[in-house]
Design an enzyme around this catalytic site. Sequence first.
Site, PDB file in Angstrom:
ATOM      1  N   THR A   1       0.815  -1.211   0.000  1.00  0.00           N
ATOM      2  CA  THR A   1       0.000   0.000   0.000  1.00  0.00           C
ATOM      3  C   THR A   1       0.856   1.271   0.000  1.00  0.00           C
ATOM      4  O   THR A   1       2.002   1.238   0.465  1.00  0.00           O
ATOM      5  CB  THR A   1      -0.896  -0.007   1.254  1.00  0.00           C
ATOM      6  N   ASP A   2       0.266   2.360  -0.455  1.00  0.00           N
ATOM      7  CA  ASP A   2       0.983   3.645  -0.400  1.00  0.00           C
ATOM      8  C   ASP A   2       1.117   4.156   1.039  1.00  0.00           C
ATOM      9  O   ASP A   2       1.903   5.060   1.316  1.00  0.00           O
ATOM     10  CB  ASP A   2       0.298   4.700  -1.280  1.00  0.00           C
ATOM     11  N   GLU A   3       0.336   3.575   1.961  1.00  0.00           N
ATOM     12  CA  GLU A   3       0.342   4.089   3.340  1.00  0.00           C
ATOM     13  C   GLU A   3       1.685   3.877   4.040  1.00  0.00           C
ATOM     14  O   GLU A   3       1.961   4.524   5.046  1.00  0.00           O
ATOM     15  CB  GLU A   3      -0.777   3.437   4.164  1.00  0.00           C
TER      16      GLU A   3
ATOM     17  N   TYR B   1      -1.769  -0.544  10.994  1.00  0.00           N
ATOM     18  CA  TYR B   1      -1.930  -1.200   9.693  1.00  0.00           C
ATOM     19  C   TYR B   1      -0.731  -0.930   8.793  1.00  0.00           C
ATOM     20  O   TYR B   1      -0.092  -1.865   8.272  1.00  0.00           O
ATOM     21  CB  TYR B   1      -3.218  -0.730   9.002  1.00  0.00           C
TER      22      TYR B   1
ATOM     23  N   LYS C   1       2.191  -3.441   7.283  1.00  0.00           N
ATOM     24  CA  LYS C   1       2.458  -3.636   5.852  1.00  0.00           C
ATOM     25  C   LYS C   1       3.913  -3.272   5.530  1.00  0.00           C
ATOM     26  O   LYS C   1       4.572  -3.949   4.738  1.00  0.00           O
ATOM     27  CB  LYS C   1       1.507  -2.770   5.003  1.00  0.00           C
TER      28      LYS C   1
HETATM   29  P1  NAD Z   1      -9.780  -7.206   2.116  1.00  0.00           P
HETATM   30  O1  NAD Z   1      -9.769  -6.955   3.587  1.00  0.00           O
HETATM   31  O2  NAD Z   1     -10.999  -6.907   1.324  1.00  0.00           O
HETATM   32  O3  NAD Z   1      -9.416  -8.730   1.834  1.00  0.00           O
HETATM   33  C1  NAD Z   1      -8.424  -9.418   2.543  1.00  0.00           C
HETATM   34  C2  NAD Z   1      -8.599 -10.906   2.302  1.00  0.00           C
HETATM   35  O4  NAD Z   1      -7.553 -11.600   2.994  1.00  0.00           O
HETATM   36  C3  NAD Z   1      -9.931 -11.464   2.817  1.00  0.00           C
HETATM   37  O5  NAD Z   1     -10.504 -12.311   1.855  1.00  0.00           O
HETATM   38  C4  NAD Z   1      -9.530 -12.253   4.056  1.00  0.00           C
HETATM   39  O6  NAD Z   1     -10.373 -13.367   4.321  1.00  0.00           O
HETATM   40  C5  NAD Z   1      -8.116 -12.713   3.689  1.00  0.00           C
HETATM   41  N1  NAD Z   1      -7.300 -12.984   4.874  1.00  0.00           N
HETATM   42  C6  NAD Z   1      -7.153 -12.199   5.971  1.00  0.00           C
HETATM   43  N2  NAD Z   1      -6.330 -12.807   6.852  1.00  0.00           N
HETATM   44  C7  NAD Z   1      -5.944 -13.987   6.291  1.00  0.00           C
HETATM   45  C8  NAD Z   1      -5.095 -15.046   6.714  1.00  0.00           C
HETATM   46  N3  NAD Z   1      -4.489 -15.014   7.908  1.00  0.00           N
HETATM   47  N4  NAD Z   1      -4.908 -16.082   5.880  1.00  0.00           N
HETATM   48  C9  NAD Z   1      -5.531 -16.137   4.663  1.00  0.00           C
HETATM   49  N5  NAD Z   1      -6.356 -15.176   4.232  1.00  0.00           N
HETATM   50  C10 NAD Z   1      -6.561 -14.105   5.033  1.00  0.00           C
HETATM   51  O7  NAD Z   1      -8.530  -6.414   1.565  1.00  0.00           O
HETATM   52  P2  NAD Z   1      -8.317  -5.654   0.176  1.00  0.00           P
HETATM   53  O8  NAD Z   1      -8.789  -4.270   0.314  1.00  0.00           O
HETATM   54  O9  NAD Z   1      -8.790  -6.504  -0.932  1.00  0.00           O
HETATM   55  O10 NAD Z   1      -6.710  -5.600   0.147  1.00  0.00           O
HETATM   56  C11 NAD Z   1      -5.960  -6.676  -0.393  1.00  0.00           C
HETATM   57  C12 NAD Z   1      -4.486  -6.344  -0.294  1.00  0.00           C
HETATM   58  O11 NAD Z   1      -4.219  -5.145  -0.998  1.00  0.00           O
HETATM   59  C13 NAD Z   1      -3.997  -6.111   1.138  1.00  0.00           C
HETATM   60  O12 NAD Z   1      -2.729  -6.665   1.260  1.00  0.00           O
HETATM   61  C14 NAD Z   1      -3.953  -4.598   1.262  1.00  0.00           C
HETATM   62  O13 NAD Z   1      -2.977  -4.205   2.194  1.00  0.00           O
HETATM   63  C15 NAD Z   1      -3.579  -4.192  -0.136  1.00  0.00           C
HETATM   64  N6  NAD Z   1      -4.052  -2.866  -0.578  1.00  0.00           N
HETATM   65  C16 NAD Z   1      -5.345  -2.506  -0.457  1.00  0.00           C
HETATM   66  C17 NAD Z   1      -5.768  -1.268  -0.938  1.00  0.00           C
HETATM   67  C18 NAD Z   1      -7.221  -0.830  -0.851  1.00  0.00           C
HETATM   68  O14 NAD Z   1      -7.526   0.319  -1.172  1.00  0.00           O
HETATM   69  N7  NAD Z   1      -8.140  -1.674  -0.463  1.00  0.00           N
HETATM   70  C19 NAD Z   1      -4.854  -0.404  -1.542  1.00  0.00           C
HETATM   71  C20 NAD Z   1      -3.510  -0.810  -1.626  1.00  0.00           C
HETATM   72  C21 NAD Z   1      -3.122  -2.049  -1.172  1.00  0.00           C
HETATM   73  O1  DAU Z   2      -4.127   4.035   0.548  1.00  0.00           O
HETATM   74  C1  DAU Z   2      -4.344   2.664   0.428  1.00  0.00           C
HETATM   75  C2  DAU Z   2      -5.189   2.190   1.594  1.00  0.00           C
HETATM   76  O2  DAU Z   2      -6.508   2.681   1.361  1.00  0.00           O
HETATM   77  C3  DAU Z   2      -5.200   0.676   1.748  1.00  0.00           C
HETATM   78  O3  DAU Z   2      -3.911   0.230   2.048  1.00  0.00           O
HETATM   79  C4  DAU Z   2      -6.154   0.255   2.861  1.00  0.00           C
HETATM   80  O4  DAU Z   2      -6.238  -1.152   2.922  1.00  0.00           O
HETATM   81  C5  DAU Z   2      -7.534   0.822   2.544  1.00  0.00           C
HETATM   82  O5  DAU Z   2      -8.426   0.522   3.599  1.00  0.00           O
HETATM   83  C6  DAU Z   2      -7.465   2.337   2.332  1.00  0.00           C
HETATM   84  O6  DAU Z   2      -7.171   3.027   3.583  1.00  0.00           O
HETATM   85  P1  DAU Z   2      -7.916   4.375   4.017  1.00  0.00           P
HETATM   86  O7  DAU Z   2      -7.815   4.499   5.471  1.00  0.00           O
HETATM   87  O8  DAU Z   2      -7.458   5.512   3.181  1.00  0.00           O
HETATM   88  O9  DAU Z   2      -9.419   3.997   3.535  1.00  0.00           O
HETATM   89  P2  DAU Z   2     -10.844   4.216   4.250  1.00  0.00           P
HETATM   90  O10 DAU Z   2     -11.878   3.865   3.244  1.00  0.00           O
HETATM   91  O11 DAU Z   2     -10.911   3.578   5.585  1.00  0.00           O
HETATM   92  O12 DAU Z   2     -10.890   5.805   4.470  1.00  0.00           O
HETATM   93  C7  DAU Z   2     -10.753   6.716   3.393  1.00  0.00           C
HETATM   94  C8  DAU Z   2     -10.776   8.118   3.974  1.00  0.00           C
HETATM   95  O13 DAU Z   2     -12.089   8.385   4.495  1.00  0.00           O
HETATM   96  C9  DAU Z   2      -9.826   8.313   5.140  1.00  0.00           C
HETATM   97  O14 DAU Z   2      -9.277   9.614   5.087  1.00  0.00           O
HETATM   98  C10 DAU Z   2     -10.716   8.180   6.372  1.00  0.00           C
HETATM   99  C11 DAU Z   2     -12.057   8.694   5.880  1.00  0.00           C
HETATM  100  N1  DAU Z   2     -13.250   8.044   6.514  1.00  0.00           N
HETATM  101  C12 DAU Z   2     -13.317   6.692   6.497  1.00  0.00           C
HETATM  102  C13 DAU Z   2     -14.388   6.036   7.074  1.00  0.00           C
HETATM  103  C14 DAU Z   2     -14.469   4.523   7.074  1.00  0.00           C
HETATM  104  C15 DAU Z   2     -14.253   8.826   7.050  1.00  0.00           C
HETATM  105  O15 DAU Z   2     -14.199  10.071   7.034  1.00  0.00           O
HETATM  106  N2  DAU Z   2     -15.328   8.174   7.621  1.00  0.00           N
HETATM  107  C16 DAU Z   2     -15.433   6.816   7.668  1.00  0.00           C
HETATM  108  O16 DAU Z   2     -16.430   6.307   8.230  1.00  0.00           O
END
Ligand code: NAD
Ligand code: DAU
Length: 381
Positions: A138-140, A187, A191
């Site tokens: 992730t970019d975080e 988180y 990562k």
């Molecule tokens: P998600 O939470 O929707 O899915 C995670 C999946 O991993 C789920 O299906 C869960 O059951 C599985 N999982 C969790 N723990 C596990 C374990 N111990 N063993 C096997 N499976 C397990 O997450 P997502 O948003 O699809 O993110 C997927 C990946 O991409 C993550 O590594 C996250 O850090 C990264 N990522 C997410 C975002 C985003 O915006 N969502 C952006 C950048 C990177």
């Molecule tokens: O940047 C990549 C990341 O983006 C991924 O690595 C993470 O897995 C993914 O969850 C996401 O993280 P964020 O924290 O940016 O996403 P989230 O949807 O939780 O929140 C987006 C923005 O909105 C953040 O600034 C917090 C704000 N927010 C979020 C929630 C859930 C609110 O204001 N209210 C809310 O209820």
Amino acid sequence: MTTFKRNILITGGAGFIGSHVVRLFVNKYPEYRIINLDKLTYAGNLANLKDIENLPNYVFIKADICDYEKMQELMELYHVDGIIHLAAESHVDRSIKDPFTFARTNVMGTLSLLQAAKVYWESLPEKYEGKRFYHISTDEVYGALEMTHPEGIEPPFTTTASSSEHHLAYGKDFFYEDTKYNPHSPYSASKASSDHFVRAFHDTYGMPTIVTNCSNNYGPYQFPEKLIPLFINNIRHRKPLPVYGKGENVRDWLYVEDHARAIDVIFHNGKTAETYNIGGFNEWKNIDIIKVVINTVDRLLGRKEGEDMDLITYVTDRLGHDMRYAIDSTKLQKELGWEPSLQFEEGIEKTVRWYLDNQEWMDNVTSGDYQKYYDSMYKGR
Ligand code: NAD
Ligand code: DAU
């Protein structure tokens, strides 16, 4: 018995991004066997993969990546030669409440998978040749950027994905592949740690690894703990929309299928040991994106556009809330020719429409423990 050209293990394939990656690979590469390994936590949902579950090149295994013996067994059983590792705990707010689970899954789970791959691949005559361990991050991990408005330009500074050469942004700086790691939440710290382990396995053992760091994804099948699906669902039910702080934080949004396409390109053509940033040059302040979502939901539900604006409720900010994320994905675009396919307005419209058309999916994932989660996160905030 069918012999497959490749045996690719995708972890976390029942989650949001993982399910799009599994679908893309299963459909596009019938000559590959795709092994989806997922623990099916609250975030994993096999309903995300209904359309491909019976295809002959798809296998599902319910397992925990932390179970090292099981990982070893599966490497051998399926002759795994490629790994795309997405399994993780992914929600920042949960990590603030329960950091241990994040360290366990994201750090120890990644290490368990790395070690199992290492032992298996090193036992083969060809060793690491033709192998790939691709870690999705992730970019975080890079921390947070400042908001420094470019002089003389009035907001909004957001632009569309295809105009990356000319985009304007909320600040001068971006996250580059060599930006120093500076994670702030449990988180992102977990990562970052997993990214370091992956790179260490390359530097120490010569494992052919790749790491990518992507910005915020949006699209179908995202669990409604994350901003966009949570707000779509609340607007539909006319529930308050909890905006953290002043709603001024900036995130850089990418349509999930564009991320999946980038993963495909990088898995096949990326250079070993490299890092690629993935993002669409598409920065939005939370409050602006929320207004777009409200207008879109209202319009698609036949309500008066904007009539649900009064659901916006400013609540206590997230602890350690990162101000701004902005990815520079020039390296990926120039070296591997990937670029995002969707304009943001188009992507949001598709996304909102999908959630409204798939209310049954939403009802299923918000039954059970969801209400408990919601109350613990938002009650009295
Ligand atoms: P998600 O939470 O929707 O899915 C995670 C999946 O991993 C789920 O299906 C869960 O059951 C599985 N999982 C969790 N723990 C596990 C374990 N111990 N063993 C096997 N499976 C397990 O997450 P997502 O948003 O699809 O993110 C997927 C990946 O991409 C993550 O590594 C996250 O850090 C990264 N990522 C997410 C975002 C985003 O915006 N969502 C952006 C950048 C990177
Ligand atoms: O940047 C990549 C990341 O983006 C991924 O690595 C993470 O897995 C993914 O969850 C996401 O993280 P964020 O924290 O940016 O996403 P989230 O949807 O939780 O929140 C987006 C923005 O909105 C953040 O600034 C917090 C704000 N927010 C979020 C929630 C859930 C609110 O204001 N209210 C809310 O209820």
